[in-house]
Design a protein around this motif. Sequence first.
Motif, PDB file in Angstrom:
ATOM      1  N   ALA A   2       0.822  -1.207   0.000  1.00  0.00           N
ATOM      2  CA  ALA A   2       0.000   0.000   0.000  1.00  0.00           C
ATOM      3  C   ALA A   2       0.857   1.258   0.000  1.00  0.00           C
ATOM      4  O   ALA A   2       2.018   1.240   0.412  1.00  0.00           O
ATOM      5  N   THR A   9      -4.322   4.664   3.905  1.00  0.00           N
ATOM      6  CA  THR A   9      -3.623   3.572   3.239  1.00  0.00           C
ATOM      7  C   THR A   9      -4.349   3.285   1.931  1.00  0.00           C
ATOM      8  O   THR A   9      -5.566   3.089   1.927  1.00  0.00           O
ATOM      9  N   GLU A  11      -4.324   0.696  -1.167  1.00  0.00           N
ATOM     10  CA  GLU A  11      -3.818  -0.606  -1.612  1.00  0.00           C
ATOM     11  C   GLU A  11      -3.353  -0.548  -3.067  1.00  0.00           C
ATOM     12  O   GLU A  11      -3.938   0.160  -3.886  1.00  0.00           O
TER      13      GLU A  11
END
Length: 110
Positions: A2, A9, A11
């Motif tokens: 990530a 965050t 991905e």
Amino acid sequence: MAYQVNGQTVEHDEEGYITNLGDWSKELAEVIAEAEEIEMDDERWEVVNFLREYYDEYQIAPAVRVLIKALKKSMGPEKGNNKYMYELFPYGPAKQACKIAGLPKPTGCV
């Protein structure tokens, strides 16, 4: 795997392409560009924005040949050519620029 952007965050797959296109932002583009060792400037933003518009219209990330042809049509021959694009994105204009633009890997890219 990530990216970290503004405490969030985001991905991405094993090659660095984000998995949810809706997560893209200019801040994320800067983070991806940094990971790719690319300094974002007006010329590179121009290509990234062009790619995002192209994707919105056609729902596909263009391969390098298609990208350069479309850039030439929209921005003229001084920008729509291999040499210029590889100066901006040395590891492959379509692959690198699409990654920074938050788009899927272009078809035909290995």
